[in-house]
Design a protein around this motif. Structure first.
Motif, PDB file in Angstrom:
ATOM      1  N   LEU A 128      67.061  50.061  49.853  1.00 32.77           N
ATOM      2  CA  LEU A 128      67.694  48.895  49.239  1.00 32.77           C
ATOM      3  C   LEU A 128      69.084  48.649  49.827  1.00 32.77           C
ATOM      4  CD1 LEU A 128      67.340  46.655  47.198  1.00 32.77           C
ATOM      5  CD2 LEU A 128      68.332  48.164  45.481  1.00 32.77           C
ATOM      6  N   LYS A 157      63.728  42.484  48.056  1.00 34.12           N
ATOM      7  CA  LYS A 157      62.553  43.044  48.722  1.00 34.12           C
ATOM      8  C   LYS A 157      61.490  41.969  48.950  1.00 34.12           C
ATOM      9  CE  LYS A 157      63.095  47.805  47.334  1.00 34.12           C
ATOM     10  NZ  LYS A 157      62.416  49.017  46.975  1.00 34.12           N
ATOM     11  N   HIS A 205      60.240  45.336  53.916  1.00 31.24           N
ATOM     12  CA  HIS A 205      60.639  45.385  52.511  1.00 31.24           C
ATOM     13  C   HIS A 205      60.620  46.808  51.972  1.00 31.24           C
ATOM     14  CE1 HIS A 205      56.262  45.278  52.301  1.00 31.24           C
ATOM     15  NE2 HIS A 205      56.362  45.760  51.074  1.00 31.24           N
ATOM     16  N   LYS A 206      60.090  47.737  52.764  1.00 32.12           N
ATOM     17  CA  LYS A 206      60.034  49.130  52.341  1.00 32.12           C
ATOM     18  C   LYS A 206      61.256  49.926  52.785  1.00 32.12           C
ATOM     19  CE  LYS A 206      55.035  49.138  52.215  1.00 32.12           C
ATOM     20  NZ  LYS A 206      53.789  49.712  52.726  1.00 32.12           N
TER      21      LYS A 206
END
Length: 147
Positions: free
Chosen positions: A85, A110, A81-82
């Motif tokens: 985007l 995320k 999720h890091k």
């Protein structure tokens, strides 16, 4: 893949499994560190099996999105999720091409990948049930054809 009993509590990191219920709270166990804590009725609790992703036609249950993701990743960990985007949205477009880009926020994307990786580490990502459901549907079709 069984998401029943798995919840998210607003303001607390990670996902939780419901362990026990009492008069005015529930006892939940973190899927990250296995610590047990009480969750009260004033907490904003969301069950993962009730969450859906907006698409242009109809909402898709989170379970279906995770099944698609598990098939693509062969039940292994997905992207972090890091990640940027742009990478996450491109990946989501691969597994759910018609998601509503106006109503699905970046924070939702995320969270989607973060939760998938938590469930994968906890051993809750499996495709065995889907195979069984497909077999059951096939046997029903065969029975109907025989009639």
């Amino acid at each position: 893949m069984d998401l029943s009993g798995v919840i998210s509590i607003s303001g607390k990191p990670g996902l939780f499994k419901v362990v026990a219920q009492s008069k005015n709270n529930i006892i939940v166990e973190s899927l990250i560190d296995n610590k047990r804590i009480p969750a009260y009725s004033t907490d904003r609790i969301s069950a993962l099996e009730d969450i859906s992703i907006y698409t242009y036609e109809e909402d898709v249950p989170l379970k279906q999105v995770y099944i698609s993701l598990a098939k693509k990743e062969d039940c292994k960990a997905g992207p972090s999720h890091k990640e940027s985007l742009n990478k996450l949205t491109a990946y989501l477009e691969e597994i759910l091409p018609d998601y509503d880009q106006d109503r699905v926020y970046p924070s939702d994307i995320k969270k989607l990948f973060q939760w998938y990786n938590i469930l994968q580490k906890a051993g809750l990502i499996t495709l065995e049930e889907e195979k069984e459901e497909v077999k059951e549907e096939e046997t029903k079709e065969v029975k109907e054809e025989k009639k």
